[in-house]
Design a protein around this motif. Structure first.
Motif, mmCIF file in Angstrom:
data_model
loop_
_atom_site.group_PDB
_atom_site.id
_atom_site.type_symbol
_atom_site.label_atom_id
_atom_site.label_comp_id
_atom_site.label_asym_id
_atom_site.label_seq_id
_atom_site.Cartn_x
_atom_site.Cartn_y
_atom_site.Cartn_z
ATOM 1 N N MET A 1 -8.002 -0.345 8.938
ATOM 2 C CA MET A 1 -7.355 0.681 8.117
ATOM 3 C C MET A 1 -7.974 0.683 6.721
ATOM 4 S SD MET A 1 -3.289 1.272 7.320
ATOM 5 C CE MET A 1 -3.106 -0.363 6.583
ATOM 6 N N THR A 2 -8.294 1.868 6.240
ATOM 7 C CA THR A 2 -8.911 1.978 4.919
ATOM 8 C C THR A 2 -7.907 1.644 3.830
ATOM 9 O OG1 THR A 2 -10.383 3.705 5.739
ATOM 10 C CG2 THR A 2 -10.115 3.520 3.353
ATOM 11 N N SER A 3 -8.310 0.853 2.875
ATOM 12 C CA SER A 3 -7.441 0.491 1.767
ATOM 13 C C SER A 3 -7.144 1.706 0.898
ATOM 14 C CB SER A 3 -8.106 -0.587 0.906
ATOM 15 O OG SER A 3 -7.415 -0.751 -0.314
ATOM 16 N N LEU A 4 -5.918 1.766 0.375
ATOM 17 C CA LEU A 4 -5.539 2.841 -0.538
ATOM 18 C C LEU A 4 -6.320 2.781 -1.841
ATOM 19 C CD1 LEU A 4 -1.652 2.867 -0.117
ATOM 20 C CD2 LEU A 4 -3.259 4.582 0.703
ATOM 21 N N PHE A 5 -6.968 1.662 -2.092
ATOM 22 C CA PHE A 5 -7.688 1.483 -3.356
ATOM 23 C C PHE A 5 -9.200 1.433 -3.174
ATOM 24 C CE2 PHE A 5 -3.518 -0.630 -3.520
ATOM 25 C CZ PHE A 5 -2.887 0.272 -4.359
ATOM 26 N N GLU B 1 -8.477 -3.379 -19.542
ATOM 27 C CA GLU B 1 -7.070 -3.122 -19.216
ATOM 28 C C GLU B 1 -6.793 -1.620 -19.156
ATOM 29 O OE1 GLU B 1 -4.803 -7.061 -20.909
ATOM 30 O OE2 GLU B 1 -5.648 -5.662 -22.372
ATOM 31 N N VAL B 2 -7.423 -0.862 -20.029
ATOM 32 C CA VAL B 2 -7.293 0.603 -19.957
ATOM 33 C C VAL B 2 -7.984 1.120 -18.700
ATOM 34 C CG1 VAL B 2 -7.755 2.784 -21.132
ATOM 35 C CG2 VAL B 2 -7.193 0.748 -22.479
ATOM 36 N N ALA B 3 -9.155 0.573 -18.416
ATOM 37 C CA ALA B 3 -9.907 0.986 -17.232
ATOM 38 C C ALA B 3 -9.120 0.745 -15.945
ATOM 39 C CB ALA B 3 -11.240 0.237 -17.173
ATOM 40 N N SER B 4 -8.295 -0.281 -15.922
ATOM 41 C CA SER B 4 -7.502 -0.562 -14.721
ATOM 42 C C SER B 4 -6.540 0.582 -14.423
ATOM 43 C CB SER B 4 -6.718 -1.865 -14.906
ATOM 44 O OG SER B 4 -7.590 -2.974 -14.980
ATOM 45 N N ALA B 5 -5.975 1.169 -15.465
ATOM 46 C CA ALA B 5 -5.096 2.329 -15.268
ATOM 47 C C ALA B 5 -5.896 3.529 -14.767
ATOM 48 C CB ALA B 5 -4.382 2.670 -16.569
ATOM 49 N N VAL B 6 -7.079 3.729 -15.332
ATOM 50 C CA VAL B 6 -7.955 4.818 -14.889
ATOM 51 C C VAL B 6 -8.306 4.645 -13.411
ATOM 52 C CG1 VAL B 6 -10.237 5.865 -15.172
ATOM 53 C CG2 VAL B 6 -8.914 5.197 -17.189
ATOM 54 N N ALA B 7 -8.682 3.443 -13.052
ATOM 55 C CA ALA B 7 -9.092 3.171 -11.677
ATOM 56 C C ALA B 7 -7.944 3.395 -10.702
ATOM 57 C CB ALA B 7 -9.622 1.744 -11.560
ATOM 58 N N TYR B 8 -6.765 2.917 -11.048
ATOM 59 C CA TYR B 8 -5.613 3.116 -10.155
ATOM 60 C C TYR B 8 -5.334 4.601 -9.937
ATOM 61 C CZ TYR B 8 -0.895 3.429 -8.388
ATOM 62 O OH TYR B 8 0.200 3.772 -7.636
ATOM 63 N N LEU B 9 -5.331 5.381 -11.009
ATOM 64 C CA LEU B 9 -5.065 6.814 -10.889
ATOM 65 C C LEU B 9 -6.130 7.530 -10.065
ATOM 66 C CD1 LEU B 9 -3.885 7.604 -14.520
ATOM 67 C CD2 LEU B 9 -2.458 7.561 -12.457
ATOM 68 N N SER B 10 -7.299 6.909 -9.928
ATOM 69 C CA SER B 10 -8.392 7.502 -9.155
ATOM 70 C C SER B 10 -8.246 7.290 -7.658
ATOM 71 C CB SER B 10 -9.727 6.894 -9.606
ATOM 72 O OG SER B 10 -9.968 7.132 -10.975
ATOM 73 N N GLY C 1 -3.910 5.568 -3.528
ATOM 74 C CA GLY C 1 -2.604 4.986 -3.787
ATOM 75 C C GLY C 1 -1.814 5.692 -4.861
ATOM 76 N N ALA C 2 -2.506 6.475 -5.698
ATOM 77 C CA ALA C 2 -1.841 7.196 -6.787
ATOM 78 C C ALA C 2 -1.722 8.691 -6.498
ATOM 79 C CB ALA C 2 -2.611 6.988 -8.085
ATOM 80 N N ALA C 3 -1.775 9.054 -5.211
ATOM 81 C CA ALA C 3 -1.815 10.468 -4.831
ATOM 82 C C ALA C 3 -0.562 11.248 -5.222
ATOM 83 C CB ALA C 3 -2.041 10.590 -3.324
ATOM 84 N N TYR C 4 0.554 10.557 -5.461
ATOM 85 C CA TYR C 4 1.801 11.250 -5.802
ATOM 86 C C TYR C 4 2.115 11.157 -7.294
ATOM 87 C CZ TYR C 4 6.231 13.388 -4.300
ATOM 88 O OH TYR C 4 7.272 14.253 -4.079
ATOM 89 N N ILE C 5 1.123 10.762 -8.069
ATOM 90 C CA ILE C 5 1.277 10.700 -9.530
ATOM 91 C C ILE C 5 0.421 11.789 -10.141
ATOM 92 C CG2 ILE C 5 0.951 9.307 -11.605
ATOM 93 C CD1 ILE C 5 1.180 6.817 -9.828
#
Length: 243
Positions: free
Chosen positions: A1-5, A214-223, A226-230
């Motif tokens: 299964m492909t990871s959400l990240f 630490e800022v980049a981590s937020a950017v990466a998550y939103l990309s 896993g962040a499809a509903y944000i």
């Protein structure tokens, strides 16, 4: 299964990526598997950054419409846009002249509008996309010496929210990441003395400045998937400053 990240197969464009938050974001997106294109004005720093993270480099000044048009053409299809640019002119609100406001408008506001407008159509057609813009905590808590940033990044935030409303049903999310006081070269420009820095740090609940990673981590998550509903959100990365 492909990871959400897992971003394997996704193509990212990060502007203002020769150093600081832009570079950190590009590096992390690459580590998650994305094919990354980085862009900035300074060729030497950009080439060095691209070599470091294994990215493609395109020199461009996003404060000019023609440069953005060329950048988009050379970059090709893009799934993830991270719109980032250097800070606009500083100074007291009553002293920034028309030229300073216009330069800030082109660099801070219109760069995001033009990049998004050029790339979001392809994202919608493919049914997947991410638009992330780097703003600042001053959107909600203006700083006296940063009137251009205060005003224009508030405009960017509401542009992003407006765009999010338009494209959400097509699988495209649009968000802003608002860093607090982050240890980059820009921070050195803002503080006039070590005492100024200490005074600000004393007001941060985390009792330190943030890092570009630490800022980049937020950017990466939103990309990621896993962040499809944000979407339409402003994500503050500020050590609790805005609490």
């Amino acid at each position: 299964m492909t990871s959400l990240f897992d971003l394997s197969g996704k193509r990212a464009l990060v502007t203002g990526a020769s150093k600081g938050i832009g570079l950190a974001s590009a590096r992390l997106l690459s580590q998650l598997g994305a094919q990354v294109t980085v862009s900035a004005r300074g060729e030497a720093d950009l080439v060095r950054a691209a070599s470091e993270i294994g990215a493609r480099a395109i020199v461009a000044d996003v404060s000019h419409a023609a440069e953005i048009e060329r950048l988009v053409q050379e970059a090709g299809e893009i799934d993830i846009l991270v719109s980032n640019a250097g800070g606009p002119p500083t100074g007291l609100p009553s002293l920034v002249d028309d030229e300073g406001w216009q330069r800030g408008f082109e660099l801070t506001f219109m760069s995001t509008v033009r990049l998004s407008r050029a790339l979001v159509g392809g994202m919608r057609a493919r049914g997947w996309g991410r638009v992330i813009t780097i703003t600042s905590l001053t959107v909600g808590r203006p700083s006296l010496g940063l009137p251009v940033s205060n005003a224009l990044r508030a405009g960017v935030t509401n542009f992003a929210r407006s765009l999010a409303l338009e494209v959400a049903r097509d699988g495209v999310t649009v968000n802003t990441v608002a860093p607090g006081y982050t240890a980059t070269e820009r921070l050195q420009e803002v503080f006039k003395s070590p005492e100024d820095a200490e005074r600000v740090m004393s007001r941060i609940p985390a009792a330190r400045f943030g890092s570009a990673d630490e800022v980049a981590s937020a950017v990466a998550y939103l990309s990621t998937a896993g962040a499809a509903y944000i979407t339409g959100q402003e994500i503050l990365v500020d050590g609790g400053w805005s609490i």
